[in-house]
Design a protein around this motif. Structure first.
Motif, PDB file in Angstrom:
ATOM      1  N   ALA A 140       0.827  -1.207   0.000  1.00  0.00           N
ATOM      2  CA  ALA A 140       0.000   0.000   0.000  1.00  0.00           C
ATOM      3  C   ALA A 140       0.862   1.258   0.000  1.00  0.00           C
ATOM      4  CB  ALA A 140      -0.921  -0.006   1.218  1.00  0.00           C
ATOM      5  N   THR A 141       1.968   1.211   0.718  1.00  0.00           N
ATOM      6  CA  THR A 141       2.853   2.377   0.791  1.00  0.00           C
ATOM      7  C   THR A 141       3.387   2.742  -0.581  1.00  0.00           C
ATOM      8  OG1 THR A 141       3.503   1.788   3.038  1.00  0.00           O
ATOM      9  CG2 THR A 141       4.958   3.276   1.814  1.00  0.00           C
ATOM     10  N   VAL A 142       3.769   1.701  -1.363  1.00  0.00           N
ATOM     11  CA  VAL A 142       4.276   1.960  -2.709  1.00  0.00           C
ATOM     12  C   VAL A 142       3.170   2.476  -3.613  1.00  0.00           C
ATOM     13  CG1 VAL A 142       5.311   0.891  -4.734  1.00  0.00           C
ATOM     14  CG2 VAL A 142       6.093   0.243  -2.453  1.00  0.00           C
ATOM     15  N   ALA A 143       1.977   1.878  -3.490  1.00  0.00           N
ATOM     16  CA  ALA A 143       0.890   2.216  -4.400  1.00  0.00           C
ATOM     17  C   ALA A 143       0.441   3.663  -4.255  1.00  0.00           C
ATOM     18  CB  ALA A 143      -0.302   1.277  -4.165  1.00  0.00           C
TER      19      ALA A 143
ATOM     20  N   ALA B  38       8.311  -1.215  -5.730  1.00  0.00           N
ATOM     21  CA  ALA B  38       8.569   0.032  -6.461  1.00  0.00           C
ATOM     22  C   ALA B  38       8.772  -0.253  -7.948  1.00  0.00           C
ATOM     23  CB  ALA B  38       9.795   0.731  -5.873  1.00  0.00           C
ATOM     24  N   LYS B  39       9.426  -1.386  -8.246  1.00  0.00           N
ATOM     25  CA  LYS B  39       9.668  -1.773  -9.641  1.00  0.00           C
ATOM     26  C   LYS B  39       8.346  -2.115 -10.334  1.00  0.00           C
ATOM     27  CE  LYS B  39      13.023  -2.931 -12.643  1.00  0.00           C
ATOM     28  NZ  LYS B  39      14.141  -2.045 -13.045  1.00  0.00           N
ATOM     29  N   VAL B  40       7.485  -2.848  -9.637  1.00  0.00           N
ATOM     30  CA  VAL B  40       6.175  -3.195 -10.186  1.00  0.00           C
ATOM     31  C   VAL B  40       5.348  -1.942 -10.445  1.00  0.00           C
ATOM     32  CG1 VAL B  40       3.973  -4.328  -9.685  1.00  0.00           C
ATOM     33  CG2 VAL B  40       6.126  -5.494  -9.153  1.00  0.00           C
ATOM     34  N   GLU B  41       5.353  -1.034  -9.491  1.00  0.00           N
ATOM     35  CA  GLU B  41       4.577   0.197  -9.642  1.00  0.00           C
ATOM     36  C   GLU B  41       5.118   1.050 -10.790  1.00  0.00           C
ATOM     37  OE1 GLU B  41       1.576   2.940  -8.949  1.00  0.00           O
ATOM     38  OE2 GLU B  41       1.842   0.865  -8.288  1.00  0.00           O
ATOM     39  N   GLU B  42       6.418   1.050 -10.973  1.00  0.00           N
ATOM     40  CA  GLU B  42       7.022   1.777 -12.096  1.00  0.00           C
ATOM     41  C   GLU B  42       6.505   1.240 -13.423  1.00  0.00           C
ATOM     42  OE1 GLU B  42      11.459   2.266 -14.152  1.00  0.00           O
ATOM     43  OE2 GLU B  42      11.263   1.403 -12.154  1.00  0.00           O
ATOM     44  N   ALA B  43       6.424  -0.090 -13.529  1.00  0.00           N
ATOM     45  CA  ALA B  43       5.919  -0.696 -14.766  1.00  0.00           C
ATOM     46  C   ALA B  43       4.449  -0.352 -14.987  1.00  0.00           C
ATOM     47  CB  ALA B  43       6.106  -2.210 -14.709  1.00  0.00           C
ATOM     48  N   ARG B  44       3.656  -0.417 -13.933  1.00  0.00           N
ATOM     49  CA  ARG B  44       2.234  -0.106 -14.062  1.00  0.00           C
ATOM     50  C   ARG B  44       2.008   1.348 -14.480  1.00  0.00           C
ATOM     51  NH1 ARG B  44      -1.354  -3.883 -12.466  1.00  0.00           N
ATOM     52  NH2 ARG B  44      -2.975  -2.277 -12.493  1.00  0.00           N
TER      53      ARG B  44
ATOM     54  N   ILE C  68       2.118 -10.940 -16.064  1.00  0.00           N
ATOM     55  CA  ILE C  68       2.490  -9.856 -16.982  1.00  0.00           C
ATOM     56  C   ILE C  68       1.270  -8.966 -17.237  1.00  0.00           C
ATOM     57  CG2 ILE C  68       3.276  -9.303 -19.320  1.00  0.00           C
ATOM     58  CD1 ILE C  68       5.455 -10.532 -17.615  1.00  0.00           C
ATOM     59  N   PHE C  69       0.118  -9.578 -17.393  1.00  0.00           N
ATOM     60  CA  PHE C  69      -1.112  -8.842 -17.671  1.00  0.00           C
ATOM     61  C   PHE C  69      -1.782  -8.365 -16.388  1.00  0.00           C
ATOM     62  CE2 PHE C  69      -0.404 -12.132 -20.910  1.00  0.00           C
ATOM     63  CZ  PHE C  69      -0.243 -11.331 -22.034  1.00  0.00           C
ATOM     64  N   ASN C  70      -1.815  -9.216 -15.386  1.00  0.00           N
ATOM     65  CA  ASN C  70      -2.529  -8.887 -14.154  1.00  0.00           C
ATOM     66  C   ASN C  70      -1.771  -7.901 -13.292  1.00  0.00           C
ATOM     67  OD1 ASN C  70      -2.903  -9.730 -11.046  1.00  0.00           O
ATOM     68  ND2 ASN C  70      -4.858  -9.916 -12.111  1.00  0.00           N
ATOM     69  N   ALA C  71      -0.527  -8.214 -12.952  1.00  0.00           N
ATOM     70  CA  ALA C  71       0.238  -7.392 -12.008  1.00  0.00           C
ATOM     71  C   ALA C  71       0.912  -6.201 -12.671  1.00  0.00           C
ATOM     72  CB  ALA C  71       1.278  -8.253 -11.286  1.00  0.00           C
ATOM     73  N   LEU C  72       1.324  -6.359 -13.934  1.00  0.00           N
ATOM     74  CA  LEU C  72       2.075  -5.290 -14.595  1.00  0.00           C
ATOM     75  C   LEU C  72       1.211  -4.440 -15.512  1.00  0.00           C
ATOM     76  CD1 LEU C  72       5.395  -7.191 -15.456  1.00  0.00           C
ATOM     77  CD2 LEU C  72       4.751  -5.974 -13.355  1.00  0.00           C
TER      78      LEU C  72
ATOM     79  N   ILE D 263      10.457  -7.386 -15.700  1.00  0.00           N
ATOM     80  CA  ILE D 263       9.853  -6.050 -15.762  1.00  0.00           C
ATOM     81  C   ILE D 263      10.634  -5.157 -16.725  1.00  0.00           C
ATOM     82  CG2 ILE D 263       9.409  -3.944 -14.442  1.00  0.00           C
ATOM     83  CD1 ILE D 263       8.725  -5.753 -12.060  1.00  0.00           C
ATOM     84  N   ASP D 264      11.948  -5.216 -16.682  1.00  0.00           N
ATOM     85  CA  ASP D 264      12.765  -4.420 -17.607  1.00  0.00           C
ATOM     86  C   ASP D 264      12.447  -4.781 -19.060  1.00  0.00           C
ATOM     87  OD1 ASP D 264      14.042  -2.989 -15.608  1.00  0.00           O
ATOM     88  OD2 ASP D 264      15.776  -4.324 -15.521  1.00  0.00           O
ATOM     89  N   ASP D 265      12.282  -6.081 -19.335  1.00  0.00           N
ATOM     90  CA  ASP D 265      11.939  -6.509 -20.696  1.00  0.00           C
ATOM     91  C   ASP D 265      10.554  -6.015 -21.099  1.00  0.00           C
ATOM     92  OD1 ASP D 265      14.297  -7.861 -21.294  1.00  0.00           O
ATOM     93  OD2 ASP D 265      13.596  -9.756 -20.450  1.00  0.00           O
ATOM     94  N   VAL D 266       9.599  -6.083 -20.166  1.00  0.00           N
ATOM     95  CA  VAL D 266       8.245  -5.620 -20.468  1.00  0.00           C
ATOM     96  C   VAL D 266       8.259  -4.132 -20.806  1.00  0.00           C
ATOM     97  CG1 VAL D 266       5.996  -5.119 -19.439  1.00  0.00           C
ATOM     98  CG2 VAL D 266       7.031  -7.376 -19.122  1.00  0.00           C
TER      99      VAL D 266
END
Length: 331
Positions: free
Chosen positions: A18-21, A191-197, A229-233, A322-325
């Motif tokens: 939640a903090t990252v989001a 933080a990496k996941v949120e960056e991708a989103r 890849i679709f759900n989380a990113l 994530i970097d590839d995505v």
């Protein structure tokens, strides 16, 4: 997840996510705090840890000193937490873990899918880490040492892929007295996941994830090993098909042309299994593929196959995925 500490660890994982989001896509993610010194924790009296997983309940009664990891994801988890490994399979070791393959102090325990149980026993482990790939050996391994199953779903990662990785980090952090470091790794991962989103959320592009295997292709959709890849990113799928399974749904060049993806992520399984160089655009140069938006706009992304195929469920591999995505969205 550990049973008698569940009420402490799960809220912590939710709080971290939640903090990252709430930081938002226009704000720079906060720097994760530096890990607290673990020495005092390591010197404290070890409290038994009870771990519940899909294959049962495992009790860790003393601090592990000789850890065997039978899956490359597990090796990466231990590497991230600074925990030594005494034995592991060395048949398919990703480049980012190459130092373990070359180390004479790490026993070669055979193959990932079929570990050599005699060698495992000879390594004198006091903790064994496995995934579903070794689940059929759980009973035999448990007779040698406490054995923990990492509950990642290689057939359908849509629902809880990132959460399972977080939970496993917390569990291993508790076992090895590395709680602060585990929380730091989770914050960096979130933080990496949120960056991708933030990159994918407002983009119209639709993507296909395909596996190349000796000239043939399989597609992976929202209910597959690459469902996260679709759900989380937040990547939008180019195909509505539900390609549930470990190896995807066989597809033709005509299927790819009709789906007309804006981005194609290619996982070259052949490069891994036959230890060949990763295929390039010239290897996919048939007329139907050349008609897709992805090909025309130079968005056929040949991903890191070791991170995507050999692992894909550990901190380092997830960051590489994530970097590839994200590469698929660069103009």
């Amino acid at each position: 997840m550990t049973s008698h500490h569940r009420y402490r660890l799960w809220p912590l994982a939710v709080l971290i996510a939640a903090t990252v989001a709430v930081q938002g896509c226009n704000e720079k993610p906060a720097e994760p705090p530096r890990a607290a010194t673990e020495l005092q924790v390591g010197q404290a009296v070890f409290a038994p840890v009870v771990v519940q997983h899909q294959l049962g309940t495992t009790v860790i009664e003393r601090a592990p000193q000789r850890v065997v990891a039978l899956d490359m994801n597990e090796v990466d988890f231990l590497d991230q937490l600074g925990v030594p490994v005494v034995g592991m399979p060395k048949d398919f070791v990703p480049q980012f873990l190459a130092s373990y393959k070359d180390s004479p102090s790490v026993e070669d325990l055979g193959s990932i899918v079929q570990p050599n149980l005699e060698r495992v026993h000879g390594a004198r482990p006091d903790l064994i880490l496995i995934t579903s790939l070794q689940a059929n050996h759980f009973r035999e391994l448990s007779e040698m040492a406490p054995t923990i199953h990492f509950d990642v779903d290689y057939r359908d990662s849509e629902a809880r892929h990132i959460e399972v990785i977080r939970e496993h980090l917390l569990t291993l952090g508790q076992i090895f007295g590395k709680q602060a470091l585990a929380r730091q790794k989770i914050m960096a991962l979130d933080a990496k996941v949120e960056e991708a989103r933030c990159i994918t959320q407002d983009r119209p592009e639709k993507a296909l994830v395909v596996l190349h295997n000796n000239g043939a292709f399989s597609s992976f959709g929202v209910q597959s090993r690459y469902g996260f890849i679709f759900n989380a990113l937040g990547v939008k799928p180019a195909s509505p098909m539900a390609e549930t399974g470990l190896h995807g749904q066989p597809i033709s060049s005509e299927f790819i042309q009709q789906a007309n993806p804006d981005i194609i992520y290619v996982v070259d399984r052949t490069a891994v299994m036959e230890r060949r160089p990763v295929m390039g655009a010239e290897s996919m140069g048939n007329p139907l593929l050349r008609q897709t938006n992805a090909w025309k706009n130079h968005r056929v992304i040949f991903v890191d196959p070791q991170a995507w195929y050999v692992t894909g469920a550990s901190p380092t591999s997830l960051k590489r995925v994530i970097d590839d995505v994200v590469r698929g969205y660069r103009d």
